[in-house]
Design an enzyme around this catalytic site. Structure first.
Site, PDB file in Angstrom:
ATOM      1  N   HIS A   1       0.874  -1.164   0.000  1.00  0.00           N
ATOM      2  CA  HIS A   1       0.000   0.000   0.000  1.00  0.00           C
ATOM      3  C   HIS A   1       0.917   1.222   0.000  1.00  0.00           C
ATOM      4  O   HIS A   1       1.672   1.436   0.956  1.00  0.00           O
ATOM      5  CB  HIS A   1      -0.921   0.002   1.213  1.00  0.00           C
ATOM      6  CG  HIS A   1      -1.951  -1.092   1.185  1.00  0.00           C
ATOM      7  ND1 HIS A   1      -2.402  -1.741   2.314  1.00  0.00           N
ATOM      8  CD2 HIS A   1      -2.607  -1.656   0.135  1.00  0.00           C
ATOM      9  CE1 HIS A   1      -3.303  -2.652   1.960  1.00  0.00           C
ATOM     10  NE2 HIS A   1      -3.434  -2.627   0.650  1.00  0.00           N
TER      11      HIS A   1
ATOM     12  N   GLU B   1       1.510   3.546   2.969  1.00  0.00           N
ATOM     13  CA  GLU B   1       1.960   2.960   4.240  1.00  0.00           C
ATOM     14  C   GLU B   1       3.485   2.835   4.176  1.00  0.00           C
ATOM     15  O   GLU B   1       4.028   1.897   3.608  1.00  0.00           O
ATOM     16  CB  GLU B   1       1.259   1.617   4.463  1.00  0.00           C
ATOM     17  CG  GLU B   1      -0.247   1.793   4.600  1.00  0.00           C
ATOM     18  CD  GLU B   1      -1.023   0.486   4.656  1.00  0.00           C
ATOM     19  OE1 GLU B   1      -0.403  -0.586   4.828  1.00  0.00           O
ATOM     20  OE2 GLU B   1      -2.265   0.536   4.524  1.00  0.00           O
TER      21      GLU B   1
ATOM     22  N   GLU C   1       1.523  -4.908  10.957  1.00  0.00           N
ATOM     23  CA  GLU C   1       1.064  -3.519  10.973  1.00  0.00           C
ATOM     24  C   GLU C   1       1.948  -2.760  11.957  1.00  0.00           C
ATOM     25  O   GLU C   1       1.948  -3.066  13.147  1.00  0.00           O
ATOM     26  CB  GLU C   1      -0.400  -3.459  11.402  1.00  0.00           C
ATOM     27  CG  GLU C   1      -1.349  -4.283  10.546  1.00  0.00           C
ATOM     28  CD  GLU C   1      -1.741  -3.595   9.248  1.00  0.00           C
ATOM     29  OE1 GLU C   1      -1.427  -2.390   9.103  1.00  0.00           O
ATOM     30  OE2 GLU C   1      -2.361  -4.250   8.390  1.00  0.00           O
TER      31      GLU C   1
END
Length: 390
Positions: free
Chosen positions: A30, A33, A228
């Protein structure tokens, strides 16, 4: 038109060596990110500058071939004009596709147009015998493990979806999260879900179709988790050193887990290595059977314990062999167990390239008999924002 660069760190970085497992990190699929992208650049620098000076890093480089792709979505990264903590133009690729929804899915049809970045990664996975991997994201602070999608047979009725290797995946996720001082708290990101010990099953968080970690595990024989790494997707520059300090130990320790379990080669009675032979633990069969590579090698990630390995060659009875994985793992090496089969087999009689599992929902018709479906309390509310994390 931008390239997807991969840098390989190892004692013999240009080629695979028998017995040396292949590991990879992928970040920035992404484009908005960004923390993972920066961390992997720092990791490259740390590995190459510590070689020969730090014994742990030197041993890691001696025993492992480490592939690092800092950016899987360079077009998305370049498209970010007004960085935001939650969503920016640039999450998707140039064609406006979310790359972490773009892989074949084993649970339901995923008929999206396969993107160049996705196709490149799928081809890359066929060129190496990857054993362990992680993909790095942002927008939350948690280590998420497969499955991201699910059916009744994998535990979906209980708001989770577990693989036959759930014990290993939970261990891998805890290995990373427990060494990150903020991730292991589980509640560092305000107004987001709390994750006990900084770990979650992907499906428990929210179902996701076409994700990369499920594809790795099912079709590429590679254990992958999703990391994450930041509550804010595009943090300010001055925050980057603290992200490196919080993730450095986790990044290194996670690479070392590629040496879990057992590895070896399968030979016929004349000592010829046998490619494309199914090698699996008896009670944890994969829906796409794990097979030896062109060198007859296999790698099975397993926690300490006693296991029966089932070796299957077409036209012959299964060959069973017992292995005991010791509590204290060998130094930067899985337990080595070569297997000699009591027959002669011509190399050219077994296809060298693994017959690919069909790119269809393999779990669609699976009977509901999985041990993964024992009831457990997984009650949660799914925020609409959750679709913007993984």
């Amino acid at each position: 038109g931008r390239n997807l660069w991969v840098l390989v760190v190892g004692r013999f970085p240009k080629e695979h060596r028998i017995g040396i497992p292949e590991f990879k990190y992928v970040a920035n699929m992404h484009g908005d990110e960004t923390v993972g992208r920066e961390l992997l650049l720092h990791l490259i620098d740390y590995l190459v500058t510590s070689d020969g000076k730090d014994p742990e890093i030197t041993n890691l480089i001696n025993s492992t071939r480490i592939h690092i792709m800092p950016s899987m979505n360079p077009d998305g990264f370049e498209a970010v004009k007004k960085p935001d903590c939650y969503y920016s133009i640039g999450r998707e690729n140039y064609n406006q596709y979310d790359l972490n929804r773009n892989f074949p899915d084993a649970f339901e049809y995923n008929n999206v147009s396969r993107q160049p970045e996705t196709v490149a990664v799928m081809k890359w996975l066929k060129t190496e015998t990857f054993v362990l991997s992680a993909n790095l994201h942002g927008g939350a602070l948690v280590a998420s493990y497969p499955f991201d999608n699910g059916v009744q047979a994998t535990g979906a009725l209980y708001s989770r979806s577990l693989t036959p290797d759930d014990d290993v995946f939970q261990y891998l996720a805890h290995t990373y999260a427990s060494r990150n001082p903020n991730m292991k708290k589980g509640d560092e990101c305000k107004n987001k879900m709390n994750f006990p010990n900084g770990v979650t099953n992907g499906y428990s968080w929210y179902p996701l179709q076409g994700g990369m970690q499920d594809y790795n595990y099912i079709w590429a024989q590679c254990f992958e988790i999703t990391l994450e790494l930041s509550c804010c997707k595009y943090p300010r520059e001055e925050k980057l050193p603290s992200f490196w300090n919080n993730n450095k130990a986790s990044l290194i320790e996670y690479i070392k887990q590629v040496h879990l379990g057992v590895k070896g080669q399968v030979f016929d009675q004349n000592g010829n290595p046998l490619p494309n032979v199914i090698v699996e633990v008896q009670d944890r069969k994969h829906i796409c059977p794990y097979r030896t590579n062109k060198y007859g090698e296999y790698y099975l990630l397993l926690l300490p314990g006693s296991y029966i390995i089932n070796i299957t060659v077409p036209g012959y009875d299964p060959h069973l062999t017992k292995v005991i994985i010791p509590e204290k793992s060998q130094n930067f090496s899985a337990l080595k167990k070569d297997i000699l089969l009591p027959f002669q087999e011509q190399l050219d009689s077994i296809p060298v390239s693994n017959p690919s599992c069909p790119m269809i929902p393999l779990y669609r018709n699976l009977p509901d008999h999985s041990a993964a479906t024992k009831p457990s309390l997984f009650l949660f509310l799914v925020s609409l924002l959750h679709i913007f994390f993984k």
